[in-house]
Write an enzyme that holds these catalytic residues in place. Structure first.
Site, PDB file in Angstrom:
ATOM      1  N   CYS A  41     -38.502 -17.385  13.246  1.00  0.00           N
ATOM      2  CA  CYS A  41     -38.161 -18.235  14.190  1.00  0.00           C
ATOM      3  C   CYS A  41     -37.352 -17.737  15.245  1.00  0.00           C
ATOM      4  CB  CYS A  41     -37.325 -19.473  13.709  1.00  0.00           C
ATOM      5  SG  CYS A  41     -37.805 -19.940  11.927  1.00  0.00           S
ATOM      6  N   ASN A  47     -33.034 -17.212   3.878  1.00  0.00           N
ATOM      7  CA  ASN A  47     -34.456 -16.883   4.147  1.00  0.00           C
ATOM      8  C   ASN A  47     -34.614 -15.223   4.893  1.00  0.00           C
ATOM      9  OD1 ASN A  47     -33.054 -18.684   6.245  1.00  0.00           O
ATOM     10  ND2 ASN A  47     -34.394 -17.753   7.644  1.00  0.00           N
ATOM     11  N   THR A  80     -47.685 -42.000  11.177  1.00  0.00           N
ATOM     12  CA  THR A  80     -48.916 -41.624  10.021  1.00  0.00           C
ATOM     13  C   THR A  80     -49.039 -40.580   9.174  1.00  0.00           C
ATOM     14  OG1 THR A  80     -50.146 -43.129  11.757  1.00  0.00           O
ATOM     15  CG2 THR A  80     -51.541 -41.798   9.999  1.00  0.00           C
ATOM     16  N   GLN A 111     -36.791 -21.566   0.723  1.00  0.00           N
ATOM     17  CA  GLN A 111     -37.140 -20.108  -0.074  1.00  0.00           C
ATOM     18  C   GLN A 111     -36.939 -20.037  -1.458  1.00  0.00           C
ATOM     19  OE1 GLN A 111     -38.565 -17.792   2.028  1.00  0.00           O
ATOM     20  NE2 GLN A 111     -38.203 -18.544   4.002  1.00  0.00           N
ATOM     21  N   SER A 125     -40.495 -26.756   2.487  1.00  0.00           N
ATOM     22  CA  SER A 125     -41.848 -26.872   3.305  1.00  0.00           C
ATOM     23  C   SER A 125     -43.089 -26.301   2.585  1.00  0.00           C
ATOM     24  CB  SER A 125     -41.449 -25.817   4.494  1.00  0.00           C
ATOM     25  OG  SER A 125     -41.295 -26.445   5.707  1.00  0.00           O
ATOM     26  N   ALA A 126     -44.166 -26.928   2.520  1.00  0.00           N
ATOM     27  CA  ALA A 126     -45.265 -26.546   1.871  1.00  0.00           C
ATOM     28  C   ALA A 126     -45.792 -25.133   2.118  1.00  0.00           C
ATOM     29  CB  ALA A 126     -46.402 -27.446   2.033  1.00  0.00           C
ATOM     30  N   HIS A 127     -45.571 -24.546   3.478  1.00  0.00           N
ATOM     31  CA  HIS A 127     -46.327 -23.385   3.831  1.00  0.00           C
ATOM     32  C   HIS A 127     -45.523 -22.208   3.387  1.00  0.00           C
ATOM     33  CE1 HIS A 127     -43.752 -21.942   7.262  1.00  0.00           C
ATOM     34  NE2 HIS A 127     -43.016 -23.216   7.118  1.00  0.00           N
TER      35      HIS A 127
END
Ligand code: PMP
Length: 396
Positions: free
Chosen positions: A338, A158, A250, A192, A212-214
């Site tokens: 991060c 990344n 959920t 990535q 990860s979707a974002h």
């Protein structure tokens, strides 16, 4: 007049594709059911969930039942590392499960491994990645022990964007497993890689894959873990038993709907997007190397993601560069998002042998599908000015 803002930090996150957003929208409002409910509202949500699972299965070339939805790559990676170790919990006490990974994985992999070591649950080998930022197959082969249960190597780093030889590692593990009773699992963090590389799990030879979707023009807070059928893995979170008992809570239905569509779009756009982005990135690298003195590109020049450029600017602080560029309206990063705000040198740059003093002058520029040539040229010109200004202040 509103100031121009240029976003060149696509490895940190991406904007949601407008089509993805419009497909997600009804699942916040009129289609808000809980997929675990049996009434029509629940069924509507559960149908959407299963449609997204099929999209993910199509993208990864696997069975829908091999996709577990999570909140993102951090959770997927935690589940992959800890879940496979916990599944070996009745190992003989003198022979803990052994994991092989690299020194420059994302912190969610490294910290999961460290936690397992601290708790006496596993022993871990952290392999070097050399100056180029690429792990050697031979080092993996040499690190394999009778008690090795898992190899976890990221697909694309990344920070420096270097691409790891995932297919070759898959082949090595397949060959090694032929003569072993204790099968080795292979996990890759493909967070990535999704936008630019082949992620068919059989081509890669992986048993587990995280994303990860974002990072792919989908929403934050949604992701998945591919888990090959019959992989020994245990849940790390107890609850109502959603996601085949592996990930209770959920479901984030709008997020998962967005993830499914983002994967469909990524598959369609991959080849074209890669070429366009790579051309812009190469233009960026060549102009910067030519027009600014005292600059180094970090990691392999060729085996890197088409959207990544990561530099060291001598005699400047990366933080100063980032802030100077931000004032000019250009958003980049000094390391992974991060660890921004953390003044310790990046573990990735340390792993590729960049001395600590130099590592402070690092800058990551990552492009995406909305990046234009105008934006790149604007950013280069701003960078030239900021570097010159900072060096002048420092008397360099
Ligand atoms: N792995 C890699 C390679 C990443 O780039 C990231 C995000 N920076 C993660 C894992 C964690 O993803 P998330 O924050 O979406 O959980």
């Amino acid at each position: 007049m509103k100031k121009k803002r240029i976003y060149l930090d696509y490895a940190a996150t991406t904007p949601v594709d407008p089509q993805v957003f419009s497909d997600m929208r009804p699942y916040f409002t009129e289609k808000f059911g809980n997929p675990m409910s049996i009434h029509s509202f629940g069924r509507e949500a559960s149908d959407a969930l299963e449609k997204a699972r099929q999209s993910a299965a199509l993208f990864f070339g696997c069975d829908p039942g091999e996709i577990v939805f999570t909140s993102g790559a951090t959770e997927s990676n935690n589940l992959a590392i800890k879940g496979t170790i916990i599944a070996q919990a009745n190992h003989k006490s003198d022979c803990k499960p052994h994991i092989i990974t690299t020194q420059f994985e994302h912190s969610c992999i490294l910290n999961s491994c460290k936690k397992m070591e601290e708790q006496g649950m596993a022993e871990v080998t952290y392999l070097p990645v050399g100056k180029e930022g690429i792990v050697k197959i031979k080092d993996i082969e040499d690190a394999i022990k009778p008690n090795t249960i898992l190899v976890s190597v990221m697909y694309v780093n990344n920070e420096i964007g270097t691409v790891q030889p995932v297919k070759e590692i898959g082949k090595l593990i397949e060959k090694t497993n032929k003569n072993r009773e204790q099968k080795i699992l292979f996990h890759t963090d493909a967070t990535q890689a999704i936008n630019y590389f082949d992620c068919k799990v059989d081509n890669l030879g992986v048993d587990l894959l995280s994303m990860s979707a974002h990072k792919i023009y989908g929403p934050k807070g949604a992701g998945c873990l591919f888990i090959r059928k019959n992989t020994p893995i245990k849940r790390i979170q107890d609850g109502g038993g959603q996601e085949f008992g592996l990930r209770s809570s959920t479901h984030n239905v709008p997020g998962i709907v967005g993830l499914g569509l983002a994967l469909n779009i990524a598959e369609k756009e991959r080849q074209k997007a890669s070429k366009i982005v790579e051309k812009l990135r190469d233009h960026l690298i060549s102009r910067i190397m030519k027009e600014i003195k005292g600059v180094k590109l970090n990691g392999s020049r060729l085996k890197r993601s088409p959207n990544n450029a990561n530099f060291i600017f001598q005699n400047v602080e990366g933080e100063g560069l980032l802030l100077g560029l931000d004032i000019e309206g250009v958003a980049v990063s000094t390391g992974s998002a991060c660890s921004s705000g953390d003044l310790r040198p990046s573990h990735v740059l340390m792993a590729i042998g960049i001395p600590e003093e130099e590592s402070h002058g690092s800058l990551r520029i990552t492009l995406g599908k909305y990046t234009t040539k105008y934006e790149i040229d604007y950013a280069i010109n701003a960078l030239k000015e900021v570097v010159a200004r900072l060096r002048k202040i420092a008397g360099k």
